[in-house]
Design a protein around this motif. Structure first.
Motif, mmCIF file in Angstrom:
data_model
loop_
_atom_site.group_PDB
_atom_site.id
_atom_site.type_symbol
_atom_site.label_atom_id
_atom_site.label_comp_id
_atom_site.label_asym_id
_atom_site.label_seq_id
_atom_site.Cartn_x
_atom_site.Cartn_y
_atom_site.Cartn_z
ATOM 1 N N TYR A 1 62.391 20.585 118.382
ATOM 2 C CA TYR A 1 61.717 21.877 118.584
ATOM 3 C C TYR A 1 60.965 21.883 119.916
ATOM 4 C CZ TYR A 1 58.075 25.427 118.114
ATOM 5 O OH TYR A 1 57.231 26.479 118.343
ATOM 6 N N LEU A 2 60.175 20.837 120.170
ATOM 7 C CA LEU A 2 59.410 20.782 121.422
ATOM 8 C C LEU A 2 60.317 20.737 122.644
ATOM 9 C CD1 LEU A 2 56.505 18.354 120.472
ATOM 10 C CD2 LEU A 2 56.345 20.818 120.923
ATOM 11 N N THR A 3 61.448 20.080 122.526
ATOM 12 C CA THR A 3 62.397 20.022 123.644
ATOM 13 C C THR A 3 62.955 21.412 123.932
ATOM 14 O OG1 THR A 3 62.977 17.747 123.113
ATOM 15 C CG2 THR A 3 64.551 18.979 124.461
ATOM 16 N N ILE A 4 63.363 22.123 122.898
ATOM 17 C CA ILE A 4 63.946 23.463 123.074
ATOM 18 C C ILE A 4 62.890 24.453 123.569
ATOM 19 C CG2 ILE A 4 64.979 25.419 121.844
ATOM 20 C CD1 ILE A 4 66.347 23.259 120.031
ATOM 21 N N VAL A 5 61.750 24.501 122.890
ATOM 22 C CA VAL A 5 60.691 25.443 123.278
ATOM 23 C C VAL A 5 60.135 25.077 124.651
ATOM 24 C CG1 VAL A 5 58.374 26.260 122.702
ATOM 25 C CG2 VAL A 5 60.119 26.110 120.937
ATOM 26 N N GLY A 6 59.947 23.777 124.903
ATOM 27 C CA GLY A 6 59.446 23.341 126.201
ATOM 28 C C GLY A 6 60.379 23.727 127.334
ATOM 29 N N SER A 7 61.673 23.588 127.114
ATOM 30 C CA SER A 7 62.645 23.984 128.139
ATOM 31 C C SER A 7 62.596 25.487 128.387
ATOM 32 C CB SER A 7 64.065 23.580 127.719
ATOM 33 O OG SER A 7 64.173 22.178 127.688
ATOM 34 N N ALA A 8 62.517 26.264 127.313
ATOM 35 C CA ALA A 8 62.454 27.723 127.460
ATOM 36 C C ALA A 8 61.175 28.148 128.178
ATOM 37 C CB ALA A 8 62.546 28.395 126.087
ATOM 38 N N LEU A 9 60.047 27.571 127.782
ATOM 39 C CA LEU A 9 58.778 27.903 128.443
ATOM 40 C C LEU A 9 58.764 27.449 129.897
ATOM 41 C CD1 LEU A 9 56.071 27.181 125.737
ATOM 42 C CD2 LEU A 9 56.619 29.380 126.788
ATOM 43 N N GLY A 10 59.276 26.264 130.145
ATOM 44 C CA GLY A 10 59.341 25.768 131.524
ATOM 45 C C GLY A 10 60.152 26.690 132.406
ATOM 46 N N PHE A 11 61.286 27.168 131.879
ATOM 47 C CA PHE A 11 62.118 28.082 132.656
ATOM 48 C C PHE A 11 61.429 29.432 132.837
ATOM 49 C CE2 PHE A 11 65.477 31.255 133.152
ATOM 50 C CZ PHE A 11 66.084 30.756 134.293
ATOM 51 N N ALA A 12 60.867 29.964 131.743
ATOM 52 C CA ALA A 12 60.230 31.290 131.806
ATOM 53 C C ALA A 12 58.991 31.294 132.691
ATOM 54 C CB ALA A 12 59.857 31.757 130.391
ATOM 55 N N LEU A 13 58.183 30.249 132.606
ATOM 56 C CA LEU A 13 56.920 30.229 133.340
ATOM 57 C C LEU A 13 57.023 29.651 134.753
ATOM 58 C CD1 LEU A 13 54.555 29.018 130.468
ATOM 59 C CD2 LEU A 13 54.866 31.366 131.311
ATOM 60 N N HIS A 14 57.952 28.693 134.939
ATOM 61 C CA HIS A 14 57.999 27.974 136.212
ATOM 62 C C HIS A 14 59.374 27.965 136.868
ATOM 63 C CE1 HIS A 14 54.028 26.506 135.133
ATOM 64 N NE2 HIS A 14 54.520 26.153 133.967
ATOM 65 N N GLY A 15 60.358 28.575 136.210
ATOM 66 C CA GLY A 15 61.708 28.564 136.764
ATOM 67 C C GLY A 15 62.365 27.194 136.698
ATOM 68 N N ASP A 16 61.809 26.278 135.889
ATOM 69 C CA ASP A 16 62.328 24.916 135.793
ATOM 70 C C ASP A 16 62.281 24.466 134.328
ATOM 71 O OD1 ASP A 16 62.987 22.242 135.932
ATOM 72 O OD2 ASP A 16 61.307 21.684 137.223
ATOM 73 N N PRO A 17 63.436 24.333 133.675
ATOM 74 C CA PRO A 17 63.433 23.949 132.262
ATOM 75 C C PRO A 17 62.929 22.528 132.015
ATOM 76 C CG PRO A 17 65.668 24.034 133.110
ATOM 77 C CD PRO A 17 64.776 24.569 134.188
ATOM 78 N N ASP A 18 62.834 21.710 133.053
ATOM 79 C CA ASP A 18 62.381 20.326 132.875
ATOM 80 C C ASP A 18 60.864 20.158 132.991
ATOM 81 O OD1 ASP A 18 64.953 19.407 132.451
ATOM 82 O OD2 ASP A 18 65.302 19.037 134.582
ATOM 83 N N THR A 19 60.138 21.231 133.264
ATOM 84 C CA THR A 19 58.692 21.146 133.480
ATOM 85 C C THR A 19 57.973 20.435 132.341
ATOM 86 O OG1 THR A 19 58.719 23.165 134.788
ATOM 87 C CG2 THR A 19 56.597 22.496 133.895
ATOM 88 N N TYR A 20 58.321 20.734 131.101
ATOM 89 C CA TYR A 20 57.615 20.172 129.947
ATOM 90 C C TYR A 20 58.443 19.128 129.195
ATOM 91 C CZ TYR A 20 54.596 24.141 130.890
ATOM 92 O OH TYR A 20 53.779 25.047 131.502
ATOM 93 N N ARG A 21 59.488 18.650 129.818
ATOM 94 C CA ARG A 21 60.370 17.688 129.147
ATOM 95 C C ARG A 21 59.653 16.377 128.797
ATOM 96 N NH1 ARG A 21 65.762 18.095 128.345
ATOM 97 N NH2 ARG A 21 65.757 19.769 129.851
ATOM 98 N N TYR A 22 58.613 16.042 129.518
ATOM 99 C CA TYR A 22 57.884 14.798 129.260
ATOM 100 C C TYR A 22 57.159 14.812 127.900
ATOM 101 C CZ TYR A 22 53.415 17.056 130.115
ATOM 102 O OH TYR A 22 52.326 17.866 130.013
ATOM 103 N N ILE A 23 56.872 15.986 127.367
ATOM 104 C CA ILE A 23 56.057 16.058 126.146
ATOM 105 C C ILE A 23 56.727 15.351 124.964
ATOM 106 C CG2 ILE A 23 55.002 17.594 124.436
ATOM 107 C CD1 ILE A 23 54.398 19.528 126.790
ATOM 108 N N PRO A 24 57.970 15.705 124.587
ATOM 109 C CA PRO A 24 58.575 14.991 123.455
ATOM 110 C C PRO A 24 58.719 13.485 123.727
ATOM 111 C CG PRO A 24 59.910 16.897 124.071
ATOM 112 C CD PRO A 24 58.815 16.787 125.072
ATOM 113 N N GLU A 25 59.014 13.129 124.973
ATOM 114 C CA GLU A 25 59.155 11.703 125.298
ATOM 115 C C GLU A 25 57.831 10.971 125.141
ATOM 116 O OE1 GLU A 25 60.951 8.329 125.709
ATOM 117 O OE2 GLU A 25 62.031 10.234 125.614
#
Length: 168
Positions: free
Chosen positions: A104-128
């Motif tokens: 869930y965090l990977t999917i939502v984080g990617s969507a938020l990263g893309f929507a807010l910053h134009g980069d789906p990897d912005t929040y990828r570190y959180i689940p890791e």
């Protein structure tokens, strides 16, 4: 009263300073220096022993390379009876729930990263970072073993997040 904001990432503090908060480099801190924002590492806090009555952390303990060392530093800079409060994601103990949570965090984080910053990897570190984190119970146990007192965990959002409180 003295309030200090600290982050290891200087850029984060630059962004915060746009809101009118003074930004100082850790070398600027002298004895009794009044800093608002300081670039420094939680593993080596640039403050004298017993400098603060309260230490708050938001999403920080989960990201340090040495959790025990960062807690030792927090303990060192707290006055006797001083409080630490930390908000962070939790690590569910049930492996099935944890797996679903991380997906869930990977999917939502990617969507938020893309929507807010134009980069789906912005929040990828959180689940890791959650995979390697001992979770709320593990952090509380560590705090108690180190001599913190009145250690409490307040579960938030069904236990997927947690607030730790403790006294030196």
């Amino acid at each position: 009263q003295r309030a200090v904001g600290l982050d290891v990432t200087h850029r984060m503090l630059q962004l915060a300073s746009r809101r009118g908060v003074r930004l100082l480099d850790r070398r600027s801190l002298g004895e009794g220096g009044q800093a608002d924002l300081v670039t420094a590492d939680m593993l080596a806090l640039p403050f004298p022993d017993r400098s603060f009555t309260v230490v708050t952390i938001g999403y920080g303990l989960r990201n340090v390379p040495d959790l025990k060392r960062s807690l030792e530093e927090i303990q060192r800079v707290l006055t006797p009876g001083g409080r630490v409060l930390s908000l962070d994601f939790n690590r569910p103990s049930n492996p099935i729930v944890r797996g679903a949570y991380l997906v869930y965090l990977t999917i939502v984080g990617s969507a938020l990263g893309f929507a807010l910053h134009g980069d789906p990897d912005t929040y990828r570190y959180i689940p890791e970072s959650i995979r390697n984190y001992p979770g709320a119970a593990g952090v509380a146990r560590m705090m108690e073993e180190m001599g913190f007192s009145d250690v409490r965990v307040v579960r938030v959002l069904g236990g997927f997040m947690a607030i730790h409180t403790a006294r030196r």
